[in-house]
Design an enzyme around this catalytic site. Structure first.
Site, PDB file in Angstrom:
ATOM      1  N   ARG A   1      36.113  77.785 -18.552  1.00  0.00           N
ATOM      2  CA  ARG A   1      35.419  78.291 -17.499  1.00  0.00           C
ATOM      3  C   ARG A   1      35.433  79.618 -17.504  1.00  0.00           C
ATOM      4  O   ARG A   1      36.432  80.356 -17.811  1.00  0.00           O
ATOM      5  CB  ARG A   1      35.963  77.818 -16.037  1.00  0.00           C
ATOM      6  CG  ARG A   1      36.232  76.561 -16.074  1.00  0.00           C
ATOM      7  CD  ARG A   1      36.888  76.254 -14.647  1.00  0.00           C
ATOM      8  NE  ARG A   1      37.151  74.750 -14.641  1.00  0.00           N
ATOM      9  CZ  ARG A   1      37.558  74.221 -13.563  1.00  0.00           C
ATOM     10  NH1 ARG A   1      38.074  75.062 -12.361  1.00  0.00           N
ATOM     11  NH2 ARG A   1      37.711  73.001 -13.321  1.00  0.00           N
TER      12      ARG A   1
ATOM     13  N   SER B   1      31.089  66.643 -12.109  1.00  0.00           N
ATOM     14  CA  SER B   1      32.126  66.663 -10.982  1.00  0.00           C
ATOM     15  C   SER B   1      31.431  66.001  -9.895  1.00  0.00           C
ATOM     16  O   SER B   1      30.426  66.207  -9.599  1.00  0.00           O
ATOM     17  CB  SER B   1      32.491  68.038 -10.677  1.00  0.00           C
ATOM     18  OG  SER B   1      32.884  68.908 -11.627  1.00  0.00           O
TER      19      SER B   1
ATOM     20  N   LYS C   1      40.741  76.360  -6.062  1.00  0.00           N
ATOM     21  CA  LYS C   1      39.488  75.901  -5.392  1.00  0.00           C
ATOM     22  C   LYS C   1      39.565  75.636  -3.995  1.00  0.00           C
ATOM     23  O   LYS C   1      39.684  74.641  -3.562  1.00  0.00           O
ATOM     24  CB  LYS C   1      38.770  74.776  -6.121  1.00  0.00           C
ATOM     25  CG  LYS C   1      37.645  75.133  -7.135  1.00  0.00           C
ATOM     26  CD  LYS C   1      36.926  73.708  -7.507  1.00  0.00           C
ATOM     27  CE  LYS C   1      35.583  74.123  -8.053  1.00  0.00           C
ATOM     28  NZ  LYS C   1      35.072  72.878  -8.688  1.00  0.00           N
TER      29      LYS C   1
END
Ligand code: NI
Lengths: 209, 209
Positions: free
Chosen positions: A38, A107, A136
């Site tokens: 990512r 996801s 997150k």
């Protein structure tokens, strides 16, 4: 199946200032065979250069290399797969352009999203944050019961993500996770190789059939 | 050539809170036939939805639709082209995946970068900011002489960008620009359709052979 065991998400923002290829290599040395990259804030050029580098390193270890969000990066680096969130490209669009055997993970926040992903041909579904997390912090999810609810409705591999560590990983496995996706529990450890191999040993020992 | 005249860059950040398809339609109604979409801060899903929408509108008007930075968005929406900056994907990588006739434009800050772009097969080169601008306040560029220096070394169409308005556009054309890329001069006008058609009339009248 290929989506099983430890899945390490190499988050370029989390790893800012560190040698990301070296960190990745440590996780691979520790036995991880499932890597996701990512890089939400990097330029396309930097993201791609890093992806090309990590894909090559993963190939050395026979590990799968999955790119987060960006079909363009996945295509250009020859990734093994693409991980898509609910605000990323729709699965059907990504499938049009990826090589036939590419892995696409989705996801899912809810059982409905997980079922949709499965019906659209996802290769795995990732659910979380199962436990509270700093990576997150804004995610609302039903925790372990959310994970169980998703496990009950999908047949494809289920990846649990979010706040998983040595003291809670077993609960995620019991809730039906086939794979555990870790960031800080591995990348935040003083010895990444050791943390990785310890986690794999714990998961092997706890394997639920 | 297709890369000529007025080129309007639809910048989703600049247009935050406005109806972007409606704004695009106004520029097309005003006669623009070259549209670029930028959405640096949007999610992939939002960027793609907007790109699909604008591509369809551009098709109605026979206008070219070019996506900024993102090969994935360009592929998925069926764009006519892709515009790449120096920190975006390298041209050779993008060319591998785009349909054969796709336009690829490259932003060049220097004659060296412009020549490289031309040698790598770029369809046009964009140079600027030619005049001071608020959209890209951090850009260092040689102004009109920078534009002239690039014009002297490339044969592919040259797009001038940055701070261009009715009082300075003629200087950019004199310096060798084949096309002028505008954002605020058009999108910041109270009547976008009128601003677009007025600009096109001015450019036609000033055409240098
Ligand atoms: Ni199961």
């Amino acid at each position: 199946d290929m989506i099983t065991g430890l899945y390490v998400a190499i988050d370029a923002d989390y790893l800012a200032g560190r040698d990301i290829p070296a960190v990745t290599r440590e996780a691979l040395e520790g036995g991880c065979r499932l890597i996701q990259l990512r890089a939400k804030t990097a330029s396309t050029r930097k993201f791609l250069a890093l992806a090309v580098n990590l894909k090559e390193i993963c190939l050395e270890y026979g590990a799968l290399f999955i790119v987060n969000d960006r079909l363009d990066i996945a295509l250009a680096c020859g990734a093994d797969g693409l991980h898509l969130g609910q605000t990323d490209m729709p699965l059907s669009q990504a499938r049009r352009f990826l090589p036939p055997d590419s892995i696409i993970g989705i996801s899912a926040d809810t059982p409905e999203q997980a079922v949709s992903a499965q019906n659209e041909g996802a290769d795995y579904v990732a659910a979380g944050a199962v436990f509270p997390t700093q990576t997150k912090p804004d995610v609302l999810f039903g925790g372990l019961s959310g994970l169980k609810a998703i496990h009950q409705v999908v047949k494809i591999p289920l990846v649990a993500i979010g706040g998983i560590n040595k003291s809670n990983f077993y609960e995620a496995m019991q809730a039906g996770a086939d794979s555990l996706c870790l960031i800080s529990a591995v990348l935040g450890a003083p010895d990444i190789k050791k943390a990785t191999s310890e986690f794999i040993t714990l998961m092997e020992a706890a394997k639920i059939d």
